[in-house]
Design an enzyme around this catalytic site. Sequence first.
Site, PDB file in Angstrom:
ATOM      1  N   ASN A  13      10.145 -59.025  25.049  1.00 17.68           N
ATOM      2  CA  ASN A  13      10.418 -60.362  24.491  1.00 17.68           C
ATOM      3  C   ASN A  13       9.191 -60.749  23.673  1.00 17.68           C
ATOM      4  OD1 ASN A  13      10.973 -62.988  23.886  1.00 17.68           O
ATOM      5  ND2 ASN A  13      10.593 -63.776  25.953  1.00 17.68           N
ATOM      6  N   LYS A  15       8.772 -63.208  21.753  1.00 22.13           N
ATOM      7  CA  LYS A  15       8.597 -64.660  21.587  1.00 22.13           C
ATOM      8  C   LYS A  15       8.343 -64.984  20.109  1.00 22.13           C
ATOM      9  CE  LYS A  15       6.677 -64.685  26.195  1.00 22.13           C
ATOM     10  NZ  LYS A  15       6.388 -65.583  27.294  1.00 22.13           N
ATOM     11  N   HIS A  98      16.022 -68.325  28.569  1.00 23.41           N
ATOM     12  CA  HIS A  98      14.604 -68.096  28.887  1.00 23.41           C
ATOM     13  C   HIS A  98      13.968 -69.423  29.302  1.00 23.41           C
ATOM     14  CE1 HIS A  98      10.369 -67.120  28.444  1.00 23.41           C
ATOM     15  NE2 HIS A  98      10.729 -65.855  28.553  1.00 23.41           N
ATOM     16  N   GLU A 100      11.277 -70.730  28.580  1.00 22.06           N
ATOM     17  CA  GLU A 100      10.652 -71.496  27.491  1.00 22.06           C
ATOM     18  C   GLU A 100      11.709 -72.290  26.725  1.00 22.06           C
ATOM     19  OE1 GLU A 100       8.485 -68.209  25.775  1.00 22.06           O
ATOM     20  OE2 GLU A 100       7.246 -68.149  27.573  1.00 22.06           O
ATOM     21  N   GLU A 170      12.869 -64.324  36.413  1.00 22.39           N
ATOM     22  CA  GLU A 170      11.554 -64.627  35.862  1.00 22.39           C
ATOM     23  C   GLU A 170      10.999 -65.894  36.504  1.00 22.39           C
ATOM     24  OE1 GLU A 170      10.864 -62.615  31.850  1.00 22.39           O
ATOM     25  OE2 GLU A 170      11.698 -64.588  31.447  1.00 22.39           O
ATOM     26  N   GLY A 176       3.487 -65.340  31.469  1.00 18.31           N
ATOM     27  CA  GLY A 176       2.329 -65.542  30.605  1.00 18.31           C
ATOM     28  C   GLY A 176       1.081 -66.023  31.325  1.00 18.31           C
ATOM     29  N   SER A 216       4.490 -61.516  33.665  1.00 13.66           N
ATOM     30  CA  SER A 216       3.206 -60.809  33.714  1.00 13.66           C
ATOM     31  C   SER A 216       3.344 -59.384  34.251  1.00 13.66           C
ATOM     32  CB  SER A 216       2.173 -61.613  34.523  1.00 13.66           C
ATOM     33  OG  SER A 216       1.951 -62.866  33.907  1.00 13.66           O
TER      34      SER A 216
HETATM   35  C1  PEP Z   1       8.695 -63.428  29.184  1.00 15.17           C
HETATM   36  O1  PEP Z   1       8.380 -64.116  28.222  1.00 15.17           O
HETATM   37  O2  PEP Z   1       9.878 -63.232  29.425  1.00 15.17           O
HETATM   38  C2  PEP Z   1       7.641 -62.842  30.002  1.00 15.17           C
HETATM   39  C3  PEP Z   1       7.962 -62.223  31.096  1.00 15.17           C
HETATM   40  O3  PEP Z   1       6.357 -63.002  29.542  1.00 15.17           O
HETATM   41  P1  PEP Z   1       5.038 -62.292  30.152  1.00 15.17           P
HETATM   42  O4  PEP Z   1       5.369 -60.854  30.383  1.00 15.17           O
HETATM   43  O5  PEP Z   1       3.998 -62.484  29.093  1.00 15.17           O
HETATM   44  O6  PEP Z   1       4.721 -63.003  31.415  1.00 15.17           O
END
Ligand code: PEP
Length: 254
Positions: A13, A15, A98, A100, A170, A176, A216
């Site tokens: 992803n 972003k 997501h 976000e 998630e 992040g 992460s």
């Molecule tokens: C994400 O944006 O779906 C995500 C898992 O980000 P990160 O791996 O940076 O935590």
Amino acid sequence: MNKELRKAVIAGNWKMNKTPDEAKVLIEEIIPLVKDASCDVVVCVPYVDLCTAVAATKDTNIAVGAENCHWETSGAFTGEISPSMLTAMGVEYVIIGHSERRTYFGETDVTVNKRVCAALKEGLKVILCVGEYLEQREQGVTAELVAMQTKIALQGVAKEDLKHIIIAYEPVWAIGTGCTATAEQANEVCACIRKTLGNLYCEACANGVTIQYGGSMNAKNAAELLAQPDVDGGLIGGASLKAPDFAAIVAATQ
Ligand code: PEP
């Protein structure tokens, strides 16, 4: 054993990162590193990069996804992109719900459901994101919350369409932040999601659904997370922007 029934899927992803030129460079770096992958590999990129990504991944084992889509086919929805616009470009996947989008853009379980149904109708594969805030984990409602998110998101989705659904667990507190869920925490919630699917559809249906962990995940912790019985892949943010790290996560599915 059930894990063998499911295809592992590693999806990046990106972003709001990478211009089309930068996207081409990154994809060309990723291609040779993942060409022998035993899992499905997807890159979900900003809308402006989709055309470049589809062209750059032609005749490779990498599929392209968008990061969102609207539920209408066309009309007065300034700034939105419809599922049919995505499939017309050769896009195969779309991330929906997501955190976000939920946190910053007013996405609700109901609009997530509308997007999921519209995307499936158009033939897209959906990566549906669910997950709790830290406060909700501390309140002990994670299992109920992800079950509710999953149930609402899948309202009206037929059993036959489940093969086009991937669920990404998630935890919002892990996205992040560098604060990855433990392998046990990730597996526990992925198993709850599978149980929810079993209750909604059937046990065999639930056993066929790919459930990813995201938050992460990186080159170092991927193998342990991906070895969990109910974790079938990963949705990768930050680490998907570095070709060697992304490739290491893909390799960790073996
Ligand atoms: C994400 O944006 O779906 C995500 C898992 O980000 P990160 O791996 O940076 O935590």
